[in-house]
Enzyme design. Structure first.
Site, PDB file in Angstrom:
ATOM      1  N   ASN A   1       0.691  -1.310  -0.244  1.00 54.41           N
ATOM      2  CA  ASN A   1      -0.163   0.048   0.071  1.00 54.41           C
ATOM      3  C   ASN A   1       0.867   1.176   0.053  1.00 54.41           C
ATOM      4  O   ASN A   1       1.588   1.485   0.986  1.00 54.41           O
ATOM      5  CB  ASN A   1      -0.680  -0.044   1.349  1.00 54.41           C
ATOM      6  CG  ASN A   1      -1.921   1.120   1.332  1.00 54.41           C
ATOM      7  OD1 ASN A   1      -1.401   2.331   1.141  1.00 54.41           O
ATOM      8  ND2 ASN A   1      -3.009   0.760   1.424  1.00 54.41           N
TER       9      ASN A   1
ATOM     10  N   ASP B   1      -2.429  -4.916  11.175  1.00 58.47           N
ATOM     11  CA  ASP B   1      -3.698  -5.495  10.601  1.00 58.47           C
ATOM     12  C   ASP B   1      -4.696  -4.480  11.250  1.00 58.47           C
ATOM     13  O   ASP B   1      -4.315  -4.100  12.650  1.00 58.47           O
ATOM     14  CB  ASP B   1      -3.733  -7.040  11.177  1.00 58.47           C
ATOM     15  CG  ASP B   1      -5.082  -7.585  10.257  1.00 58.47           C
ATOM     16  OD1 ASP B   1      -5.227  -7.249   9.291  1.00 58.47           O
ATOM     17  OD2 ASP B   1      -5.654  -8.221  10.982  1.00 58.47           O
ATOM     18  N   SER B   2      -5.845  -4.273  10.679  1.00 53.46           N
ATOM     19  CA  SER B   2      -6.745  -3.327  11.412  1.00 53.46           C
ATOM     20  C   SER B   2      -8.089  -3.616  10.768  1.00 53.46           C
ATOM     21  O   SER B   2      -8.261  -4.255   9.918  1.00 53.46           O
ATOM     22  CB  SER B   2      -6.397  -1.869  11.059  1.00 53.46           C
ATOM     23  OG  SER B   2      -6.119  -1.437   9.917  1.00 53.46           O
TER      24      SER B   2
ATOM     25  N   GLY C   1     -12.450   2.396   2.719  1.00 54.06           N
ATOM     26  CA  GLY C   1     -13.056   1.432   3.990  1.00 54.06           C
ATOM     27  C   GLY C   1     -14.189   2.053   4.488  1.00 54.06           C
ATOM     28  O   GLY C   1     -15.283   2.293   3.762  1.00 54.06           O
ATOM     29  N   TYR C   2     -14.589   1.994   5.585  1.00 59.35           N
ATOM     30  CA  TYR C   2     -15.669   2.566   6.703  1.00 59.35           C
ATOM     31  C   TYR C   2     -15.611   3.879   6.734  1.00 59.35           C
ATOM     32  O   TYR C   2     -16.532   4.494   7.441  1.00 59.35           O
ATOM     33  CB  TYR C   2     -15.958   1.546   7.675  1.00 59.35           C
ATOM     34  CG  TYR C   2     -16.195   0.113   7.563  1.00 59.35           C
ATOM     35  CD1 TYR C   2     -17.341  -0.437   7.457  1.00 59.35           C
ATOM     36  CD2 TYR C   2     -15.140  -0.812   7.521  1.00 59.35           C
ATOM     37  CE1 TYR C   2     -17.659  -1.683   7.095  1.00 59.35           C
ATOM     38  CE2 TYR C   2     -15.186  -2.332   7.163  1.00 59.35           C
ATOM     39  CZ  TYR C   2     -16.831  -2.391   6.899  1.00 59.35           C
ATOM     40  OH  TYR C   2     -16.956  -3.940   6.793  1.00 59.35           O
TER      41      TYR C   2
ATOM     42  N   ARG D   1      -4.449   3.923  12.958  1.00 55.48           N
ATOM     43  CA  ARG D   1      -3.016   3.518  12.786  1.00 55.48           C
ATOM     44  C   ARG D   1      -1.772   4.298  13.022  1.00 55.48           C
ATOM     45  O   ARG D   1      -0.796   4.032  13.345  1.00 55.48           O
ATOM     46  CB  ARG D   1      -3.091   3.457  11.212  1.00 55.48           C
ATOM     47  CG  ARG D   1      -1.888   2.788  10.395  1.00 55.48           C
ATOM     48  CD  ARG D   1      -2.080   2.434   8.895  1.00 55.48           C
ATOM     49  NE  ARG D   1      -2.797   1.281   8.535  1.00 55.48           N
ATOM     50  CZ  ARG D   1      -4.033   1.488   8.258  1.00 55.48           C
ATOM     51  NH1 ARG D   1      -4.612   2.659   7.877  1.00 55.48           N
ATOM     52  NH2 ARG D   1      -4.938   0.419   8.195  1.00 55.48           N
TER      53      ARG D   1
END
Lengths: 202, 202
Positions: A9, A71-72, A155-156, A183
């Site tokens: 990423n 990871d999240s 994402g959200y 993050r």
């Protein structure tokens, strides 16, 4: 000294390289972009901690270098912490962000705003082939909005409402988000441990 | 700032307090002796990592303080790493050191010296109620002797032979052992991370 980021990423790579450069750590930061042979990293575990550790070990074993993984995901109080590790695939294996958002709004359609508490959680792991490691966590508390708003982030973010800022995450600039995000918090902590961690290895 | 050692073992408490005092960390070191309500800590996991982490979490949750735990044991090559987490109970739940030693010598009776490679392994965990943690490992390679020798130390020390020193662990003084042991190595590493770890918490 080399540090491999267990990600492709570009946003994450830039953010982490920036922080490490600022700290003058004298560490050469690589990423999976520098290891094209490593194609897909499995995420077989049921927790963020498990997946972050799995990824860090996996990339460390493949590259021989100290590795930084993360990871999240989103944990919704009214859903007992779901979607959690399934955040990216809540509406199915190849679900789009929009499909995941829609499914979550549907799941909460009878839940009033005051009971829509949720958090983004990020786990980061710094791992060496000596099997020593450091694990940090960052949490961003908020509420699931009644409808999507904003077009930044991913994402959200459009349905995650920060009550202090009075905005959904998708309405924040990158700089604003980096001051409050899960993050950013996990990274801020682990970045302070990179130097002492390298020092115990040699 | 307080650090709780997840042990009642006087030898471990003295050793760790000593190292921390030498480092001028300005940390108040407590142990389970200061928390008489915590009686028995479970060790339910199948790995040293799992047990050390479990103990650290358990004591951190009960006391609210940053906790330092350890788990360790003997891994014998010819037994695929056994007795491992079962080191203290290899010959049964309340087995004495002597019974465990005897059972191990019996299990290896047909294995020649050159194939009796083994290691003591120690895992240490430093854990905070923010769920951030550090995990370090220390390994001490050696061979399982053909018969017990020496009367220092404890556990498998009488039958663990260090080839560099030409002696069984039970023949070493505390100072000699602290220069080479698995626990000393794990502790040396984690002690260097105590100060930066406390700094990320506040």
């Amino acid at each position: 000294m080399e540090l491999v980021l267990a990600t492709r990423n570009q946003g994450k790579i830039r953010e982490i390289k920036n922080i490490i450069l600022k700290k003058n750590l004298n560490i050469n930061v690589l990423s999976l972009e520098d290891f094209p042979d490593i194609s897909h990293i499995p995420e077989p575990e049921e927790t963020f901690e498990g997946n972050a550790l799995y990824k860090a070990k996996y990339v460390c074993e493949k590259t021989g270098h100290v590795t930084l993984s993360d990871d999240s995901g989103l944990e919704v109080d009214a859903l007992d912490g779901r979607p959690g590790v399934y955040s990216a695939r809540f509406a199915g294996d190849k679900a789009s962000d929009e499909e995941n958002n829609r499914k979550l709004l549907e799941a909460l359609k009878d839940v009033p705003f005051e009971r829509r508490g949720a958090q983004f959680r990020c786990v980061m792991v710094l791992y060496a082939n000596t099997k020593d490691y450091v694990l940090t966590q960052g949490i961003w508390r908020g509420k699931i909005a009644l409808k999507p708003e904003g077009n930044q982030g991913f994402g959200y973010d459009p349905i995650f409402f920060d009550e202090n800022l009075g905005k959904c995450a998708a309405m924040l600039s990158i700089d604003e988000k980096n001051r409050v995000s899960h993050r950013a918090k996990a990274l801020e902590k682990i970045s302070k441990l990179i130097k002492p961690f390298f020092e115990i290895l040699f």
